[in-house]
Design a protein around this motif. Structure first.
Motif, mmCIF file in Angstrom:
data_model
loop_
_atom_site.group_PDB
_atom_site.id
_atom_site.type_symbol
_atom_site.label_atom_id
_atom_site.label_comp_id
_atom_site.label_asym_id
_atom_site.label_seq_id
_atom_site.Cartn_x
_atom_site.Cartn_y
_atom_site.Cartn_z
ATOM 1 N N PHE A 119 0.830 -1.211 0.000
ATOM 2 C CA PHE A 119 0.000 0.000 0.000
ATOM 3 C C PHE A 119 0.862 1.257 0.000
ATOM 4 O O PHE A 119 0.601 2.209 -0.753
ATOM 5 N N LEU A 120 1.891 1.277 0.828
ATOM 6 C CA LEU A 120 2.754 2.462 0.907
ATOM 7 C C LEU A 120 3.529 2.669 -0.390
ATOM 8 O O LEU A 120 3.782 3.811 -0.796
ATOM 9 N N ASP A 121 3.906 1.582 -1.066
ATOM 10 C CA ASP A 121 4.587 1.711 -2.363
ATOM 11 C C ASP A 121 3.668 2.343 -3.401
ATOM 12 O O ASP A 121 4.121 3.148 -4.229
ATOM 13 N N LYS A 122 2.392 2.006 -3.348
ATOM 14 C CA LYS A 122 1.433 2.547 -4.313
ATOM 15 C C LYS A 122 0.961 3.954 -3.953
ATOM 16 O O LYS A 122 0.431 4.661 -4.804
ATOM 17 N N HIS A 123 1.147 4.344 -2.692
ATOM 18 C CA HIS A 123 0.668 5.656 -2.238
ATOM 19 C C HIS A 123 1.799 6.375 -1.504
ATOM 20 O O HIS A 123 1.807 6.453 -0.269
ATOM 21 N N PRO A 124 2.759 6.911 -2.238
ATOM 22 C CA PRO A 124 3.901 7.579 -1.601
ATOM 23 C C PRO A 124 3.511 8.840 -0.829
ATOM 24 O O PRO A 124 4.313 9.342 -0.025
ATOM 25 N N ASP A 125 2.297 9.356 -1.065
ATOM 26 C CA ASP A 125 1.844 10.540 -0.339
ATOM 27 C C ASP A 125 1.451 10.229 1.100
ATOM 28 O O ASP A 125 1.294 11.142 1.924
ATOM 29 N N VAL A 126 1.286 8.943 1.434
ATOM 30 C CA VAL A 126 0.921 8.542 2.799
ATOM 31 C C VAL A 126 2.191 8.481 3.643
ATOM 32 O O VAL A 126 3.050 7.626 3.431
ATOM 33 N N THR A 127 2.296 9.397 4.583
ATOM 34 C CA THR A 127 3.516 9.491 5.395
ATOM 35 C C THR A 127 3.274 9.137 6.861
ATOM 36 O O THR A 127 4.205 9.193 7.666
ATOM 37 N N ILE A 128 2.050 8.797 7.206
ATOM 38 C CA ILE A 128 1.743 8.472 8.606
ATOM 39 C C ILE A 128 2.207 7.052 8.925
ATOM 40 O O ILE A 128 2.345 6.219 8.031
ATOM 41 N N PRO A 129 2.453 6.752 10.196
ATOM 42 C CA PRO A 129 2.808 5.368 10.547
ATOM 43 C C PRO A 129 1.601 4.441 10.419
ATOM 44 O O PRO A 129 0.483 4.799 10.805
ATOM 45 N N ILE A 130 1.848 3.266 9.853
ATOM 46 C CA ILE A 130 0.834 2.208 9.787
ATOM 47 C C ILE A 130 1.457 0.966 10.403
ATOM 48 O O ILE A 130 2.465 0.463 9.905
ATOM 49 N N ILE A 131 0.887 0.503 11.499
ATOM 50 C CA ILE A 131 1.462 -0.645 12.197
ATOM 51 C C ILE A 131 0.437 -1.769 12.244
ATOM 52 O O ILE A 131 -0.779 -1.535 12.150
ATOM 53 N N SER A 132 0.921 -2.986 12.360
ATOM 54 C CA SER A 132 0.034 -4.146 12.505
ATOM 55 C C SER A 132 0.308 -4.809 13.847
ATOM 56 O O SER A 132 1.449 -4.835 14.325
ATOM 57 N N VAL A 133 -0.742 -5.326 14.439
ATOM 58 C CA VAL A 133 -0.646 -5.989 15.744
ATOM 59 C C VAL A 133 -1.320 -7.348 15.646
ATOM 60 O O VAL A 133 -2.454 -7.458 15.159
#
Length: 475
Positions: A119-133
């Protein structure tokens, strides 16, 4: 006196004391301002946690879901999760996104970190942290989900580019699974000492907010992502629960050289003293007169109530950290924690509880991996005078005519318990008052019932005569 440790042998849980793991991660994530949770599972995996949290906190609880169905169960939920991430980012612009796995997504084997990277590769404008638990409910329970979230925060958010000697002058405080009122009481104690805490995490306002018009985009309050990034520069980390946050505190020590202090939940005199003394050790501050006065009031409350509480037998159930703190206060009140039951299968904790109860001079049965049906059977064989735990124990209380003091999660049949505090000196005073008043009410009811029987007026068939030396007689 000798305590014993037992493990419930029955595999099937009847009236369990536990909740599902995603609830814990969701609760912790609510303590970060502007953060949003996505539950990667079926719709029920989001509905049930929202329902449980809303009934306890009396606040609207928002969580996104990937709505996995039969098709995605077979072919995988990757596309659903990618779509959910895109929708959440474009519609809400959160400060952070946390993705909870569920029993379903873990079983089908979705690689959530890899999906996030895609997802981050496809949306370089997303700069917020995305974590998984990882929060499958067949491994652990709600406290496991909370603890796993804290470990992910400690591993992924703090800034590792720290210069030698650089500090933000604050103390990382990991309260663990507590109520908003507990966090506010802890904040009060730090303010009185002139200290600044960095809360990991803080849902004292986000899950106990006010009515605002217009409604803010995100609930007010919460620790910011920027504060969490600076947590690697704090003076120390204090975890107030061993099993919810203790390992996260040790991660701060190993990775960022932030000294870790893992304490027992500060319930009662001794446990709160340990918390205050740790703050003094870290900062060289002195105890302010205001906290000395609060401590003196707690001592006075224990002295004033001992003639009503000494010798009573109590059954406690709930989460390990909560029970460990409560046992200290119960012993300080002169009561005997006859049964201590948790749903967790944690033998080291159980062995430590055996040592603690023997050190306190009380005889207890510590029950691991237990449910309320198991507790009910024991109470039928050897009655107690008081129950302490969450609302799900009310069935035992009603069946056996035993008063219940409600603490822990969830409390769904009373209003406002999430605003109360049981930690610190003030919290202990409030809990001592509630326990003692519950005993007063029980004795008043007993006197009335016995009078009805003695005068020939029809009354209950089985009425407790007295609360005396740990025995509850019936007639």
């Amino acid at each position: 006196m000798t305590s014993c440790l037992t493990l419930q042998e029955r595999a099937v849980a009847i009236n369990p004391t536990r909740s599902c793991a995603p609830i814990g991660a969701m609760l912790a994530n609510y303590g970060i301002h502007g953060a949003i949770t996505i539950n990667h599972g079926s719709q029920g995996c989001a509905t049930y946690p929202r329902h449980q949290m809303s009934r306890h906190f009396r606040e609207p609880v928002e969580v996104a879901t990937t709505s996995l169905t039969e098709k995605t169960t077979v072919y995988g939920g990757k596309q659903n999760l990618l779509a959910a991430l895109k929708n959440i980012w474009e519609r809400f612009h959160p400060t952070m996104i946390m993705i909870c796995s569920t029993c379903l997504s873990e079983t089908i084997g979705d690689d959530i970190p890899a999906i996030i990277d895609e997802f981050l590769d496809k949306h370089p404008d997303v700069t917020i942290p995305i974590i998984s638990v990882k929060t499958p409910s067949y491994i652990g329970n709600h406290t496991t989900g909370f603890d796993n979230f804290l470990k992910e925060i400690a591993l992924n958010l703090p800034d590792r580019r720290k210069k030698k000697g650089e500090t933000n002058g604050r103390i990382n405080i990991i309260p663990g699974w507590v109520n908003p009122g507990d966090i506010r009481e802890l904040k009060h104690m730090l303010r009185e000492m002139g200290l600044h805490g960095l809360w990991i995490t803080d849902y004292s306002e986000t899950l106990d907010g006010g009515y605002y018009n217009p409604r803010p985009h995100f609930p007010r309050g919460g620790t910011t992502v920027e504060e969490l990034r600076s947590s690697s520069k704090s003076l120390a980390t204090i975890a107030l629960q061993r099993h919810v946050g203790g390992e996260a505190a040790r991660i701060y020590e190993r990775r960022y050289n932030v000294p870790a202090h893992v304490l027992t939940m500060p319930i009662g005199l001794k446990n709160t003293d340990a918390f205050v003394n740790t703050l003094i050790e870290i900062t060289d501050h002195t105890i302010p007169e205001s906290l000395e006065v609060e401590r003196a009031r707690l001592l006075d409350a224990l002295v004033d109530t001992h003639m009503y509480t000494t010798g009573l037998r109590v059954a406690l159930y709930g989460d390990p950290d909560l029970l460990e703190g409560l046992v200290g206060l119960i012993a300080e009140m002169g009561m005997t924690p006859a049964y201590i039951l948790t749903a967790t299968d944690n033998r080291p904790w159980g062995e430590r509880m055996v040592e603690l109860t023997e050190e306190l001079g009380v005889e207890s049965e510590i029950i691991l991996k237990g449910d309320l049906h198991e507790l009910h059977k024991r109470i039928k064989r050897q009655p107690v005078d008081l129950l302490i735990g969450h609302s799900k124990g009310r069935f035992i209380a009603e069946a056996e005519n035993i008063p219940l003091v409600r603490v822990g999660f969830p409390v769904e049949d009373r209003f406002g318990h999430h605003r109360r505090s049981i930690v610190g000196y003030n919290g202990a005073i409030a809990l001592v008052d509630e326990i003692t008043n519950t005993i007063f009410e029980r004795r008043a009811t007993t006197i009335v019932s016995n009078t009805l029987i003695e005068t020939g007026v029809e009354g209950p068939t089985s009425v407790p005569i007295a609360l005396r030396n740990g025995a509850t007689a019936h007639r």
